[in-house]
Motif scaffolding. Structure first.
Motif, mmCIF file in Angstrom:
data_model
loop_
_atom_site.group_PDB
_atom_site.id
_atom_site.type_symbol
_atom_site.label_atom_id
_atom_site.label_comp_id
_atom_site.label_asym_id
_atom_site.label_seq_id
_atom_site.Cartn_x
_atom_site.Cartn_y
_atom_site.Cartn_z
ATOM 1 N N PHE A 167 43.601 71.425 84.468
ATOM 2 C CA PHE A 167 43.937 72.644 83.722
ATOM 3 C C PHE A 167 42.674 73.406 83.329
ATOM 4 O O PHE A 167 42.569 74.625 83.544
ATOM 5 N N ILE A 168 41.706 72.693 82.781
ATOM 6 C CA ILE A 168 40.463 73.352 82.352
ATOM 7 C C ILE A 168 39.710 73.905 83.559
ATOM 8 O O ILE A 168 39.212 75.044 83.544
ATOM 9 N N GLY A 169 39.654 73.094 84.633
ATOM 10 C CA GLY A 169 38.927 73.525 85.834
ATOM 11 C C GLY A 169 39.540 74.751 86.472
ATOM 12 O O GLY A 169 38.821 75.699 86.851
ATOM 13 N N THR A 170 40.851 74.762 86.623
ATOM 14 C CA THR A 170 41.510 75.922 87.242
ATOM 15 C C THR A 170 41.446 77.140 86.332
ATOM 16 O O THR A 170 41.336 78.276 86.811
ATOM 17 N N LEU A 171 41.498 76.910 85.022
ATOM 18 C CA LEU A 171 41.378 78.029 84.087
ATOM 19 C C LEU A 171 40.002 78.684 84.207
ATOM 20 O O LEU A 171 39.879 79.920 84.251
ATOM 21 N N VAL A 172 38.966 77.860 84.292
ATOM 22 C CA VAL A 172 37.603 78.381 84.474
ATOM 23 C C VAL A 172 37.505 79.137 85.796
ATOM 24 O O VAL A 172 36.890 80.215 85.887
ATOM 25 N N ASN A 173 38.146 78.584 86.824
ATOM 26 C CA ASN A 173 38.118 79.219 88.147
ATOM 27 C C ASN A 173 38.764 80.596 88.107
ATOM 28 O O ASN A 173 38.230 81.575 88.643
ATOM 29 N N VAL A 174 39.923 80.674 87.462
ATOM 30 C CA VAL A 174 40.638 81.953 87.381
ATOM 31 C C VAL A 174 39.825 82.979 86.605
ATOM 32 O O VAL A 174 39.714 84.149 86.996
ATOM 33 N N GLY A 186 40.744 86.825 88.277
ATOM 34 C CA GLY A 186 42.105 87.021 88.766
ATOM 35 C C GLY A 186 42.234 87.051 90.264
ATOM 36 O O GLY A 186 43.308 87.336 90.790
ATOM 37 N N LYS A 187 41.140 86.790 90.996
ATOM 38 C CA LYS A 187 41.201 86.852 92.462
ATOM 39 C C LYS A 187 41.388 85.477 93.101
ATOM 40 O O LYS A 187 41.210 85.313 94.300
#
Length: 632
Positions: free
Chosen positions: A523-530, A535-536
């Motif tokens: 969750f934290i990793g994907t949130l940072v990625n987004v 948003g891309k």
């Protein structure tokens, strides 16, 4: 001169008997408990004659724990006398660690002869055998026959060990207590008995009145001859109060209409068609428990013991009516706790000093008045059958002593109006046993053992120290309205999770904890990625973020809900959650749907590009669903 001679004789006897005892300091009875190692507790073994009339013969070893006061107060210690008979005392030591009494008093816990850590143990597994009998789908008559058989087997086992069955009685315990007080070099102490322990306490206070500073009797027995005889009447009286309170409560009446008739109709339905539920094999080796009429009646009767259980009693009755096997399966574990007594001790006491002074004829006559109940409670009536066989060929039975006491000490009697075994009128009758200084506290919405509630604990402390109760405590006892729990969203997942927490070992949850840590990292990793990609990010990243986010939100909501329920009434968790938390069930379904969608999307898109990573992610998600799949 006569008084001097009598005093001299008592002193001489005391010196002789004290020579027959030995107090030895020992290591903790809980050697692996880090929590208890931090506490100031002394542990002892106290050797006493098994039969005080034969002090030179066989000795037994009593387990003693002394919890030191949290202050350096010189106030008199408090000795606690457990009920049952046959209840464990020291096993529940954690209850006393932060007890208000301990702020200013040492608390002395004694495993009475034949119980807990004391030696010898008297048939410690007999309760499990009773539970296995209750679990069977068989007639009441067969239940009683089986109960008598295993009880007599227990008796024979004790005889083979050389145990003097007649020495396990209240008078013997009184001698144990007096000599323990002397061995600990305590001049005088406060005596606090609960349930059957109040009968023992009254015997002790009668024989050794000089030992007692104050006497607290919580859920008292005034006269042993009415303890069983009026059992059915007491149960129905308490039950009627619940029916009346529910009828007068708009919410309870709306959700659980016609509760009284539902209760009695369910008796007829179970008579024709018992309910068999699946249970964890760690609770019952056979994995099944069958609720028949008698199991139902005793389950409801046990529910009246506890203030919090009373609040969910209408819900429980309706679960039997609706034959909700998930909820009733969760109840089995709580039901097994009612059989945790040391039943060898229980029957020694019961057959020595209770059943011989109660009338089966009167018991049956009173029970016959309650036709809708279809007889009394077999759970108690069967004790007459056991003791009839237990006492066969017995030459004599020791008479019980009169409990009338010209007491020089203060007495506090606590009672609960909903108590089905020692009802509130018992308190009034117990007060008649004492000539002086008696105070009664009654809690209308309370059941058995008021002292186990916060208000009761502070009331006892205040009484011992001669302080008045606060307005809050007084209002709590004077409350006439039962806070019935309505609007409960039933969910078998909650029942299963609660059951797992109660029955499984801690290491059962290790995979779940690891998987949750992985999901949190995702969750934290994907949130940072987004955020970094503004948003891309690819669709799969959004799916992973959403899935892990919903799971995290589900768990946070669940933890908050459970903590709130635990603070309010933890018995709710045996059925589900309050309706305001029902969105949690929807959250889980969303989490499951998103997990499936994300898994399929990863297979179609990028799974092969990073097999180890996605295997780890979906293994963690899969483990999470393994623990919570029952929430659907």
């Amino acid at each position: 001169m006569k008084i001097f001679r009598f005093t001299f004789i008592l002193l001489l006897i005391s010196i002789i008997l004290n020579g027959q005892t030995h107090l030895e300091k020992v290591k903790s009875f809980f050697p692996d408990s880090k929590e208890l190692k931090k506490e100031s507790i002394d542990w002892y073994r106290f050797s006493v004659p098994e039969n005080w009339k034969k002090p030179d013969e066989r000795k037994i070893s009593l387990a003693v724990s002394v919890l030191k006061s949290k202050t350096k107060s010189q106030l008199e210690p408090v000795v606690f006398i457990q009920g049952g008979p046959g209840g464990n005392t020291i096993e529940g030591i954690r209850f006393w660690l932060s007890h208000p009494i301990r702020n200013t008093h040492d608390i002395i816990l004694l495993d009475l002869r034949g119980t807990g850590f004391s030696q010898p143990q008297l048939c410690p597994d007999l309760g499990k055998k009773f539970f296995q009998i209750l679990a069977k789908n068989q007639s009441d008559e067969q239940d009683i026959k089986d109960k008598v058989q295993v009880s007599l087997s227990c008796k024979q086992d004790m005889i083979d060990q050389g145990i003097d069955l007649g020495a396990y009685n209240s008078v013997s315990v009184a001698h144990d207590l007096h000599n323990l007080k002397n061995a600990l070099k305590i001049p005088i102490w406060n005596v606090y008995g609960v349930s059957y322990g109040t009968f023992i306490s009254q015997n002790y206070a009668k024989i050794y009145a000089q030992d007692v500073n104050t006497l607290t009797l919580d859920s008292s027995i005034p006269d042993i001859s009415v303890y069983y005889t009026n059992n059915t009447q007491n149960y129905v009286s308490s039950l009627n109060k619940v029916f009346k309170s529910c009828k007068e409560d708009p919410n309870c009446q709306r959700q659980y209409p016609d509760l009284e008739n539902i209760y009695y109709n369910t008796i007829s339905e179970l008579e024709a068609n018992p309910i068999t539920v699946n249970v964890d094999q760690s609770i019952l080796p056979g994995g099944k428990f069958t609720y028949n009429v008698e199991d139902y009646k005793i389950a409801i009767q046990q529910g009246l013991y506890n203030k919090k259980l009373v609040e969910v009693l209408p819900l429980l009755i309706y679960q039997f009516k609706e034959r909700n096997k998930e909820s009733l399966s969760g109840l089995v574990q709580a039901f097994s706790g009612a059989l945790s007594l040391n039943y060898g001790n229980y029957f020694c006491f019961t057959c020595n000093e209770v059943i011989p002074y109660n009338s089966l004829k009167d018991y049956d006559a009173i029970s016959s008045r309650y036709t809708k109940l279809k007889g009394g409670l077999s759970f108690y009536r069967s004790d007459f059958n056991v003791c009839e066989e237990w006492n066969k060929n017995r030459s004599s039975i020791e008479p019980v002593i009169s409990l009338k006491n010209n007491n020089p000490f203060k007495v506090l009697i606590l009672s609960g109006s909903l108590d089905p075994i020692t009802p509130d009128y018992f308190a009034q009758n117990t007060a008649l046993n004492f000539a002086n200084n008696v105070k009664i506290i009654n809690g209308y919405t309370f059941g058995h053992a008021l002292g186990y509630n916060e208000s009761g604990a502070y009331s006892i402390r205040n009484f011992i120290e001669g302080k008045p109760n606060t307005a809050f405590i007084t209002q709590n006892f004077d409350q006439k309205k039962i806070a019935f729990k309505t609007g409960i969203a039933l969910n078998k997942g909650v029942v299963k999770t609660t059951g797992d927490i109660n029955s499984k070992q801690w290491y059962y949850f290790i995979p779940l904890v690891i998987s949750l840590l992985v999901i949190l990292v995702v969750f934290i990793g994907t949130l940072v990625n987004v955020i970094s990609q503004r948003g891309k990010s690819k669709l799969l990243v959004f799916l992973l973020l959403t899935t892990s986010g919903v799971i995290v939100f589900f768990l946070i909501s669940l933890v908050i809900a459970i903590s709130r329920v635990l603070h309010d009434n933890f018995y709710i968790l045996a059925f589900g959650l309050p309706s305001e938390w029902s969105f949690i069930f929807v959250l889980y379904k969303i989490a499951l749907a998103l997990s499936i969608i994300t898994f399929v999307a990863s297979l179609m898109k990028v799974f092969r590009k990073n097999i180890p990573l996605y295997v780890m992610i979906f293994l963690a998600i899969g483990i999470f669903h393994f623990y919570f799949f029952g929430w659907l």
